[in-house]
Design an enzyme around this catalytic site. Structure first.
Site, short mmCIF file in Angstrom:
data_model
loop_
_atom_site.label_atom_id
_atom_site.label_comp_id
_atom_site.label_asym_id
_atom_site.label_seq_id
_atom_site.Cartn_x
_atom_site.Cartn_y
_atom_site.Cartn_z
N GLY A 13 0.97 -8.83 -1.49
CA GLY A 13 0.64 -8.65 -2.91
C GLY A 13 -0.85 -8.82 -3.14
CB SER A 15 -2.98 -4.16 -4.41
OG SER A 15 -1.93 -4.51 -5.29
CG ASP A 65 10.25 -3.51 -0.46
OD1 ASP A 65 9.98 -4.65 -0.91
OD2 ASP A 65 11.31 -2.90 -0.71
CB VAL A 66 7.48 -8.61 1.06
CG1 VAL A 66 6.00 -8.48 1.37
CG2 VAL A 66 7.75 -8.85 -0.41
CG ASN A 92 -0.09 -13.39 -4.14
OD1 ASN A 92 -0.23 -14.20 -5.05
ND2 ASN A 92 -0.29 -12.08 -4.33
CB SER A 144 6.08 -19.77 -10.64
OG SER A 144 6.01 -19.90 -12.05
CE1 TYR A 157 7.98 -14.76 -10.85
CE2 TYR A 157 7.93 -16.72 -12.24
CZ TYR A 157 7.29 -15.83 -11.40
OH TYR A 157 5.96 -16.02 -11.09
CB ALA A 159 16.88 -18.81 -9.09
CE LYS A 161 7.20 -16.61 -7.81
NZ LYS A 161 6.36 -16.17 -6.69
N1 NAD Z 1 0.31 -14.47 -13.23
C1 NAD Z 1 0.89 -15.65 -13.42
O1 NAD Z 1 0.82 -16.25 -14.51
C2 NAD Z 1 1.67 -16.30 -12.32
C3 NAD Z 1 2.14 -17.59 -12.54
C4 NAD Z 1 2.85 -18.23 -11.54
C5 NAD Z 1 3.08 -17.59 -10.35
N2 NAD Z 1 2.63 -16.33 -10.17
C6 NAD Z 1 2.91 -15.71 -8.89
O2 NAD Z 1 1.71 -15.31 -8.26
C7 NAD Z 1 1.93 -14.17 -7.44
C8 NAD Z 1 0.97 -13.06 -7.82
O3 NAD Z 1 1.18 -12.75 -9.18
P1 NAD Z 1 0.17 -11.82 -10.03
O4 NAD Z 1 0.22 -12.35 -11.41
O5 NAD Z 1 -1.12 -11.68 -9.32
O6 NAD Z 1 1.00 -10.45 -10.01
P2 NAD Z 1 0.53 -8.92 -10.08
O7 NAD Z 1 1.66 -8.22 -10.76
O8 NAD Z 1 -0.84 -8.81 -10.64
O9 NAD Z 1 0.48 -8.50 -8.53
C9 NAD Z 1 1.65 -8.52 -7.76
C10 NAD Z 1 1.36 -8.06 -6.35
O10 NAD Z 1 2.60 -8.10 -5.63
C11 NAD Z 1 2.82 -6.85 -5.02
N3 NAD Z 1 4.25 -6.56 -4.87
C12 NAD Z 1 5.17 -6.39 -5.85
N4 NAD Z 1 6.37 -6.07 -5.31
C13 NAD Z 1 6.19 -6.06 -3.96
C14 NAD Z 1 7.04 -5.78 -2.86
N5 NAD Z 1 8.32 -5.45 -3.02
N6 NAD Z 1 6.51 -5.85 -1.61
C15 NAD Z 1 5.21 -6.16 -1.43
N7 NAD Z 1 4.36 -6.43 -2.43
C16 NAD Z 1 4.85 -6.37 -3.68
C17 NAD Z 1 2.14 -5.84 -5.92
O11 NAD Z 1 1.91 -4.62 -5.23
C18 NAD Z 1 0.87 -6.61 -6.27
O12 NAD Z 1 -0.05 -6.48 -5.22
C19 NAD Z 1 3.40 -13.81 -7.65
O13 NAD Z 1 4.19 -14.36 -6.63
C20 NAD Z 1 3.73 -14.44 -8.97
O14 NAD Z 1 5.11 -14.70 -9.10
C21 NAD Z 1 1.92 -15.67 -11.10
#
Ligand code: NAD
Length: 249
Positions: A13, A15, A65-66, A92, A144, A157, A159, A161
């Site tokens: 993740g 990108s 796709d992870v 991530n 999270s 979500y 569950a 995390k």
């Molecule tokens: N943004 C927040 O407030 C927040 C809070 C707590 C936890 N998180 C966690 O942090 C991490 C990153 O979140 P973010 O906000 O940067 O999200 P984002 O939506 O900006 O980015 C998500 C990334 O995950 C990748 N991804 C999605 N599905 C995928 C798959 N099937 N296989 C491989 N890659 C995949 C996407 O391509 C992207 O690169 C996540 O695990 C999210 O649950 C985010």
């Protein structure tokens, strides 16, 4: 803090959002970077990769796709063939598919658990043999705050995390004697595309609950992930570090 020159760091993740910030942080410290993503188009991944390469960083980006064990296995085989090692894995990648339990269908559940929890298993499984052989390695799993305190509309979500926290502690116990540290980082409410999608009312409600009164930035999460993988954190494993402005203490 010791730089991690030349080490290979894989970030799922990577990108955009938090993953991108983590990639740039490790790159700044001299690491070689591999990012995975699963965006429908390549534009964010290309932008991240170009940004890294412009700074002279050795970097690769792949769409994978992870949630697919076979795809992840294939991806890591390629990484080991080209780069010979993985020193740091940051799990991530994550998605949300929010709705109240009454309306949550099997597909909502399976999709979120598949990426957020099975994805962590798939990637960890793929690197662990090599890390054991090296008797070294760091794994950071992005959980999270919601996995700790719950959140209406996010049963799947939360569950997933919470599962990541249990997985982190178990793998930390299994791997500590092999020289591998496994930790989790649990962000609160961070400014990325994931949270940009939330309705204004929900965002305001979140902000009211945060003692620091603001969202976190991806960089603030990336700093902690990096620190956990640096020599400064050499005696830390099995911990979940909360980066949340005080919303959960
Ligand atoms: N943004 C927040 O407030 C927040 C809070 C707590 C936890 N998180 C966690 O942090 C991490 C990153 O979140 P973010 O906000 O940067 O999200 P984002 O939506 O900006 O980015 C998500 C990334 O995950 C990748 N991804 C999605 N599905 C995928 C798959 N099937 N296989 C491989 N890659 C995949 C996407 O391509 C992207 O690169 C996540 O695990 C999210 O649950 C985010």
């Amino acid at each position: 803090m010791a730089p991690i020159d030349g080490r290979v760091v894989v970030i799922t993740g990577g990108s955009k959002g938090i993953g991108r910030a983590i990639a740039f942080k490790f790159a700044q410290e001299g690491a070689r970077i591999v990012i995975g993503h699963y965006d429908p188009d390549e534009s964010a991944a290309r932008q991240t990769l170009n940004g890294l390469k412009d700074k002279g960083v050795v970097a690769e980006a792949h769409k994978v796709d992870v949630s697919s064990y076979a795809a992840v296995d294939e991806w890591f085989k390629g990484i080991f063939e080209r780069l010979e090692r993985v020193d740091v894995l940051v799990n991530n990648a994550g998605i949300t598919q929010d709705t109240l339990l009454m309306r949550m269908d099997e597909a909502d559940w399976d999709a979120v658990l598949g990426v957020n929890l099975k994805g962590v298993f798939n990637c960890t499984r793929a690197v662990v043999r090599s890390m054991i052989k090296e008797r070294a390695g760091r794994i950071v799993n992005i959980s999270s705050v919601v996995g700790q305190i719950g959140n209406p509309g996010q049963a799947n979500y939360a569950a997933s995390k919470a599962g990541v926290m249990g997985f982190t502690k178990t793998t930390a116990r299994e791997l500590a004697g092999r020289g591998i540290a496994v930790n989790g980082v649990a962000p609160g409410f961070v400014d990325t595309e994931m949270t940009a999608r939330l309705p204004e009312k929900i965002k305001e409600e979140f902000l009211r609950q945060i003692p620091m009164g603001r969202m976190g930035t991806p960089d603030e999460v990336a700093e902690v992930v990096y620190w956990l993988c640096s020599d400064a954190a050499s005696y830390i494993t099995g911990q979940i570090i909360h980066v949340n402005g005080g919303i959960y203490m």
